[in-house]
Design a protein around this motif. Sequence first.
Motif, mmCIF file in Angstrom:
data_model
loop_
_atom_site.group_PDB
_atom_site.id
_atom_site.type_symbol
_atom_site.label_atom_id
_atom_site.label_comp_id
_atom_site.label_asym_id
_atom_site.label_seq_id
_atom_site.Cartn_x
_atom_site.Cartn_y
_atom_site.Cartn_z
ATOM 1 N N ALA A 278 44.776 50.310 22.238
ATOM 2 C CA ALA A 278 45.182 51.576 21.618
ATOM 3 C C ALA A 278 44.801 52.763 22.495
ATOM 4 O O ALA A 278 45.526 53.743 22.567
ATOM 5 N N ASP A 279 43.669 52.686 23.171
ATOM 6 C CA ASP A 279 43.162 53.793 23.977
ATOM 7 C C ASP A 279 43.291 53.439 25.459
ATOM 8 O O ASP A 279 42.636 52.520 25.944
ATOM 9 N N ALA A 280 44.118 54.174 26.174
ATOM 10 C CA ALA A 280 44.406 53.858 27.576
ATOM 11 C C ALA A 280 43.169 53.965 28.462
ATOM 12 O O ALA A 280 42.924 53.097 29.301
ATOM 13 N N ARG A 281 42.391 55.016 28.297
ATOM 14 C CA ARG A 281 41.202 55.180 29.147
ATOM 15 C C ARG A 281 40.185 54.081 28.907
ATOM 16 O O ARG A 281 39.586 53.557 29.836
ATOM 17 N N GLN A 282 39.982 53.751 27.643
ATOM 18 C CA GLN A 282 39.040 52.685 27.313
ATOM 19 C C GLN A 282 39.547 51.353 27.856
ATOM 20 O O GLN A 282 38.762 50.539 28.350
ATOM 21 N N ALA A 283 40.848 51.127 27.783
ATOM 22 C CA ALA A 283 41.431 49.883 28.287
ATOM 23 C C ALA A 283 41.162 49.730 29.776
ATOM 24 O O ALA A 283 40.725 48.668 30.243
ATOM 25 N N LEU A 284 41.417 50.778 30.529
ATOM 26 C CA LEU A 284 41.216 50.725 31.975
ATOM 27 C C LEU A 284 39.749 50.488 32.309
ATOM 28 O O LEU A 284 39.425 49.666 33.168
ATOM 29 N N ALA A 285 38.857 51.176 31.613
ATOM 30 C CA ALA A 285 37.423 50.989 31.861
ATOM 31 C C ALA A 285 36.983 49.566 31.532
ATOM 32 O O ALA A 285 36.214 48.958 32.287
ATOM 33 N N THR A 286 37.480 49.029 30.433
ATOM 34 C CA THR A 286 37.108 47.675 30.020
ATOM 35 C C THR A 286 37.549 46.649 31.055
ATOM 36 O O THR A 286 36.785 45.758 31.433
ATOM 37 N N VAL A 287 38.776 46.779 31.528
ATOM 38 C CA VAL A 287 39.297 45.821 32.504
ATOM 39 C C VAL A 287 38.567 45.958 33.836
ATOM 40 O O VAL A 287 38.223 44.960 34.476
ATOM 41 N N ARG A 288 38.303 47.163 34.248
ATOM 42 C CA ARG A 288 37.575 47.363 35.510
ATOM 43 C C ARG A 288 36.154 46.825 35.409
ATOM 44 O O ARG A 288 35.634 46.253 36.365
ATOM 45 N N ASN A 289 35.518 46.971 34.260
ATOM 46 C CA ASN A 289 34.180 46.424 34.065
ATOM 47 C C ASN A 289 34.187 44.902 34.050
ATOM 48 O O ASN A 289 33.153 44.286 34.284
ATOM 49 N N ALA A 290 35.342 44.314 33.754
ATOM 50 C CA ALA A 290 35.465 42.856 33.764
ATOM 51 C C ALA A 290 35.688 42.330 35.180
ATOM 52 O O ALA A 290 35.845 41.127 35.377
ATOM 53 N N GLY A 291 35.710 43.213 36.174
ATOM 54 C CA GLY A 291 35.815 42.778 37.560
ATOM 55 C C GLY A 291 37.166 43.005 38.210
ATOM 56 O O GLY A 291 37.391 42.572 39.338
ATOM 57 N N PHE A 292 38.071 43.684 37.534
ATOM 58 C CA PHE A 292 39.386 43.956 38.082
ATOM 59 C C PHE A 292 39.481 45.438 38.440
ATOM 60 O O PHE A 292 40.049 46.244 37.719
ATOM 61 N N ALA A 293 38.890 45.785 39.580
ATOM 62 C CA ALA A 293 38.768 47.184 39.999
ATOM 63 C C ALA A 293 40.115 47.830 40.292
ATOM 64 O O ALA A 293 40.245 49.043 40.236
ATOM 65 N N GLU A 294 41.126 47.042 40.603
ATOM 66 C CA GLU A 294 42.440 47.578 40.963
ATOM 67 C C GLU A 294 43.409 47.635 39.792
ATOM 68 O O GLU A 294 44.602 47.758 39.993
ATOM 69 N N GLY A 295 42.902 47.567 38.562
ATOM 70 C CA GLY A 295 43.771 47.579 37.394
ATOM 71 C C GLY A 295 44.606 48.845 37.312
ATOM 72 O O GLY A 295 44.143 49.938 37.658
#
Length: 96
Positions: A76-93
């Motif tokens: 639902a939240d784009a910024r939170q989504a990007l942060a979550t994925v990057r924290n999971a190890g996908f820095a280039e999301g």
Amino acid sequence: MPRPMPRPMRSPRCGCRRNPRPRPQPPAAPRYVQVGSFAVAGNAAAAKARLAAAGLPVSSARTGRGLTVVLAGPFADARQALATVRNAGFAEGLLR
């Protein structure tokens, strides 16, 4: 001959409303984060497994060129989504 009556002076118009009503915002569309495009199916499967292990929703699609695009989401939240994925190890999301 009678004189014409002078017209009353009008205040200049600024084109603005005195009490503008707030416009309702459309609901935000669910957002996805693209974590990669893979030519090797095993690499796509590994990325999907890493996302799933991090507790993230995962989806994928094949392109016309034969690549597998791996996505996390919907969120639902784009910024939170990007942060979550990057924290999971996908820095280039990338947001989609």
